[in-house]
Design a protein around this motif. Structure first.
Motif, PDB file in Angstrom:
ATOM      1  N   ILE A  30      10.929   7.241  -0.862  1.00  0.00           N
ATOM      2  CA  ILE A  30      11.607   7.376  -1.715  1.00  0.00           C
ATOM      3  C   ILE A  30      13.528   6.779  -1.499  1.00  0.00           C
ATOM      4  O   ILE A  30      13.984   6.652  -1.027  1.00  0.00           O
ATOM      5  CB  ILE A  30      11.977   8.764  -1.761  1.00  0.00           C
ATOM      6  N   LEU A  31      13.497   6.308  -2.663  1.00  0.00           N
ATOM      7  CA  LEU A  31      14.949   4.703  -2.118  1.00  0.00           C
ATOM      8  C   LEU A  31      15.969   5.952  -3.264  1.00  0.00           C
ATOM      9  O   LEU A  31      15.754   5.523  -3.859  1.00  0.00           O
ATOM     10  CB  LEU A  31      14.859   3.891  -2.576  1.00  0.00           C
ATOM     11  N   LEU A  32      16.921   6.763  -2.519  1.00  0.00           N
ATOM     12  CA  LEU A  32      17.748   7.568  -3.415  1.00  0.00           C
ATOM     13  C   LEU A  32      18.996   6.909  -3.219  1.00  0.00           C
ATOM     14  O   LEU A  32      20.285   7.525  -3.830  1.00  0.00           O
ATOM     15  CB  LEU A  32      18.012   9.235  -3.042  1.00  0.00           C
ATOM     16  N   ASP A  33      19.318   5.710  -2.175  1.00  0.00           N
ATOM     17  CA  ASP A  33      20.942   5.504  -2.080  1.00  0.00           C
ATOM     18  C   ASP A  33      22.285   5.319  -3.807  1.00  0.00           C
ATOM     19  O   ASP A  33      21.347   5.082  -4.764  1.00  0.00           O
ATOM     20  CB  ASP A  33      20.937   3.755  -1.750  1.00  0.00           C
ATOM     21  N   GLY A  34      23.027   5.773  -3.562  1.00  0.00           N
ATOM     22  CA  GLY A  34      24.398   5.160  -4.364  1.00  0.00           C
ATOM     23  C   GLY A  34      24.368   6.544  -5.417  1.00  0.00           C
ATOM     24  O   GLY A  34      24.601   6.392  -6.489  1.00  0.00           O
ATOM     25  N   ASN A  35      23.819   7.832  -4.471  1.00  0.00           N
ATOM     26  CA  ASN A  35      23.169   8.589  -6.255  1.00  0.00           C
ATOM     27  C   ASN A  35      24.646   9.928  -5.152  1.00  0.00           C
ATOM     28  O   ASN A  35      25.276   9.691  -4.206  1.00  0.00           O
ATOM     29  CB  ASN A  35      22.441   9.425  -6.482  1.00  0.00           C
ATOM     30  N   ASN A  36      25.060  10.613  -6.504  1.00  0.00           N
ATOM     31  CA  ASN A  36      25.938  12.032  -5.794  1.00  0.00           C
ATOM     32  C   ASN A  36      25.360  12.866  -5.551  1.00  0.00           C
ATOM     33  O   ASN A  36      25.548  13.944  -5.945  1.00  0.00           O
ATOM     34  CB  ASN A  36      26.914  12.190  -7.176  1.00  0.00           C
ATOM     35  N   LEU A  37      24.923  12.942  -4.447  1.00  0.00           N
ATOM     36  CA  LEU A  37      24.143  14.060  -3.936  1.00  0.00           C
ATOM     37  C   LEU A  37      25.123  15.165  -2.717  1.00  0.00           C
ATOM     38  O   LEU A  37      24.387  15.985  -2.012  1.00  0.00           O
ATOM     39  CB  LEU A  37      22.821  13.545  -2.903  1.00  0.00           C
ATOM     40  N   THR A  38      25.916  15.578  -3.354  1.00  0.00           N
ATOM     41  CA  THR A  38      26.860  16.605  -2.686  1.00  0.00           C
ATOM     42  C   THR A  38      26.614  17.841  -2.219  1.00  0.00           C
ATOM     43  O   THR A  38      26.578  18.433  -1.555  1.00  0.00           O
ATOM     44  CB  THR A  38      28.310  16.818  -3.588  1.00  0.00           C
ATOM     45  N   GLY A  56       0.785  -1.386  -0.254  1.00  0.00           N
ATOM     46  CA  GLY A  56      -0.156   0.381  -0.203  1.00  0.00           C
ATOM     47  C   GLY A  56       0.979   1.073  -0.252  1.00  0.00           C
ATOM     48  O   GLY A  56       0.020   2.214  -0.091  1.00  0.00           O
ATOM     49  N   GLN A  57       1.575   1.621   0.186  1.00  0.00           N
ATOM     50  CA  GLN A  57       3.100   2.458  -0.095  1.00  0.00           C
ATOM     51  C   GLN A  57       3.767   2.839  -1.588  1.00  0.00           C
ATOM     52  O   GLN A  57       4.385   1.889  -2.062  1.00  0.00           O
ATOM     53  CB  GLN A  57       4.016   2.137   0.922  1.00  0.00           C
ATOM     54  N   PHE A  58       3.809   3.882  -1.801  1.00  0.00           N
ATOM     55  CA  PHE A  58       3.489   4.226  -3.289  1.00  0.00           C
ATOM     56  C   PHE A  58       5.532   4.700  -3.132  1.00  0.00           C
ATOM     57  O   PHE A  58       5.839   5.152  -2.891  1.00  0.00           O
ATOM     58  CB  PHE A  58       3.201   5.293  -3.443  1.00  0.00           C
ATOM     59  N   THR A  59       5.391   3.518  -3.796  1.00  0.00           N
ATOM     60  CA  THR A  59       7.687   3.877  -3.770  1.00  0.00           C
ATOM     61  C   THR A  59       8.279   4.306  -4.981  1.00  0.00           C
ATOM     62  O   THR A  59       7.939   3.856  -5.966  1.00  0.00           O
ATOM     63  CB  THR A  59       8.365   2.815  -3.051  1.00  0.00           C
ATOM     64  N   LEU A  60       9.402   5.236  -4.987  1.00  0.00           N
ATOM     65  CA  LEU A  60      10.096   6.172  -5.836  1.00  0.00           C
ATOM     66  C   LEU A  60      10.767   5.772  -5.602  1.00  0.00           C
ATOM     67  O   LEU A  60      11.623   5.646  -5.017  1.00  0.00           O
ATOM     68  CB  LEU A  60       9.915   8.003  -6.104  1.00  0.00           C
ATOM     69  N   ASN A  61      12.161   4.231  -6.140  1.00  0.00           N
ATOM     70  CA  ASN A  61      12.561   3.827  -6.521  1.00  0.00           C
ATOM     71  C   ASN A  61      13.651   4.608  -7.567  1.00  0.00           C
ATOM     72  O   ASN A  61      13.816   4.761  -8.585  1.00  0.00           O
ATOM     73  CB  ASN A  61      12.849   2.443  -6.849  1.00  0.00           C
ATOM     74  N   CYS A  62      14.841   4.793  -6.814  1.00  0.00           N
ATOM     75  CA  CYS A  62      15.781   6.124  -8.070  1.00  0.00           C
ATOM     76  C   CYS A  62      17.795   5.548  -7.368  1.00  0.00           C
ATOM     77  O   CYS A  62      18.273   6.430  -7.556  1.00  0.00           O
ATOM     78  CB  CYS A  62      15.879   7.313  -8.012  1.00  0.00           C
ATOM     79  N   VAL A  63      17.929   3.886  -7.477  1.00  0.00           N
ATOM     80  CA  VAL A  63      19.253   3.459  -6.132  1.00  0.00           C
ATOM     81  C   VAL A  63      19.791   4.006  -7.152  1.00  0.00           C
ATOM     82  O   VAL A  63      19.592   3.461  -8.345  1.00  0.00           O
ATOM     83  CB  VAL A  63      18.889   2.365  -5.972  1.00  0.00           C
ATOM     84  N   SER A  64      21.048   4.297  -7.146  1.00  0.00           N
ATOM     85  CA  SER A  64      22.167   4.233  -8.440  1.00  0.00           C
ATOM     86  C   SER A  64      21.639   4.430  -9.558  1.00  0.00           C
ATOM     87  O   SER A  64      22.201   4.174 -10.524  1.00  0.00           O
ATOM     88  CB  SER A  64      22.852   3.026  -8.809  1.00  0.00           C
ATOM     89  N   SER A  65      21.127   6.151  -9.887  1.00  0.00           N
ATOM     90  CA  SER A  65      20.281   6.690 -10.930  1.00  0.00           C
ATOM     91  C   SER A  65      21.543   8.014 -11.572  1.00  0.00           C
ATOM     92  O   SER A  65      20.947   8.246 -12.625  1.00  0.00           O
ATOM     93  CB  SER A  65      18.744   6.524 -10.680  1.00  0.00           C
ATOM     94  N   SER A  66      22.858   8.017 -11.057  1.00  0.00           N
ATOM     95  CA  SER A  66      23.452   8.994 -11.624  1.00  0.00           C
ATOM     96  C   SER A  66      22.946  10.120 -11.313  1.00  0.00           C
ATOM     97  O   SER A  66      22.946  11.448 -12.457  1.00  0.00           O
ATOM     98  CB  SER A  66      23.682   9.227 -13.202  1.00  0.00           C
ATOM     99  N   LEU A  67      21.918  10.389 -10.143  1.00  0.00           N
ATOM    100  CA  LEU A  67      21.520  11.744  -9.970  1.00  0.00           C
ATOM    101  C   LEU A  67      22.095  13.218  -8.842  1.00  0.00           C
ATOM    102  O   LEU A  67      22.684  12.312  -7.889  1.00  0.00           O
ATOM    103  CB  LEU A  67      19.331  11.605  -8.760  1.00  0.00           C
TER     104      LEU A  67
END
Length: 236
Positions: free
Chosen positions: A57-65, A30-41
């Protein structure tokens, strides 16, 4: 039967069309998930939908400096329950980054380069239950950085930082904490930590695998094997 099939197809089409590339969208439990893992964001993806809201929201492995204040709010992500920002090369958490995330319960910031926390860093998170700050570069914590998280926080991980002591402001957190992880830090087991140790003993919550780095007499001694009276400072 045909009408039901059409409804399902329309739902799937709307889900795909509203999902910002290169992320993937799914609905689990029932939870809407935005999976952006290792997406070069390099920033938080914008999500605009008049029907659906993102809960995870899963943002692991991006370069969010370079994160900015109000970034989740400006991206339309205001109903999040879980945010994962593991291994994103984050050095600082800007003020107001978590603005409007009043439903957030789980925040994972592990494996980054965070060295300091601002005063009232998490003040917009009234129901946060789990905070993972493990494997960062924290050498100290502001006396008010975590204060706003009491009484909601139940799990806090500070494992794998460079902490030598903790401020007394963490004491109120102990009223609701069920799990506190402090291992792999160079703790100075002196009088400044005696109060915290005593509080943990009273709650029967002394964390395991937590050892002293100083003084030499207590080197590698586990907190669980020590008395609070062992935490002393040399006379001035």
């Amino acid at each position: 039967m045909m009408l039901r099939l059409v409804i399902v197809l329309l739902f799937l089409q709307s889900t795909m069309s509203s999902c910002p590339p290169p992320c993937h969208c799914t609905t689990t439990a029932g939870q809407f998930t935005l999976n952006c893992v290792s997406s070069s964001l390099t920033n938080i993806p914008v999500f605009r939908d008049s029907i659906k809201t993102v809960q995870v929201i899963l943002l692991d492995g991006n370069n969010l400096t370079r994160l900015f204040g109000y970034e989740f709010f400006n991206a339309g992500l205001v109903d999040l329950r879980k945010v994962s920002l593991r291994n994103c090369n984050i050095k600082t958490l800007p003020k107001n980054l978590f603005f409007s995330l009043t439903n957030l319960q789980d925040l994972n910031l592990s494996g980054n380069l965070i060295s300091t926390l601002l005063s009232q860093q998490f003040s917009y998170l009234p129901v946060l239950r789990t905070l993972d700050l493990s494997h960062n570069a924290l050498s100290s914590i502001s006396s008010t950085a975590l204060a706003s998280l009491s009484p909601s926080l139940s799990h806090l991980s500070l494992t794998g930082n460079v902490l030598t002591s903790l401020p007394s402001s963490i004491f109120p957190l102990l009223s609701s904490l069920r799990q506190l992880q402090l291992s792999d830090n160079p703790w100075h087991c002196d009088c400044w930590l005696a109060g915290l140790h005593a509080q943990l003993v009273r709650k029967n919550a002394v964390p395991g695998q937590t050892a002293c780095s100083r003084p030499l007499a207590l080197l590698d001694s586990q907190w669980s094997d020590l008395l609070s009276t062992d935490f002393v400072c040399k006379p001035a």
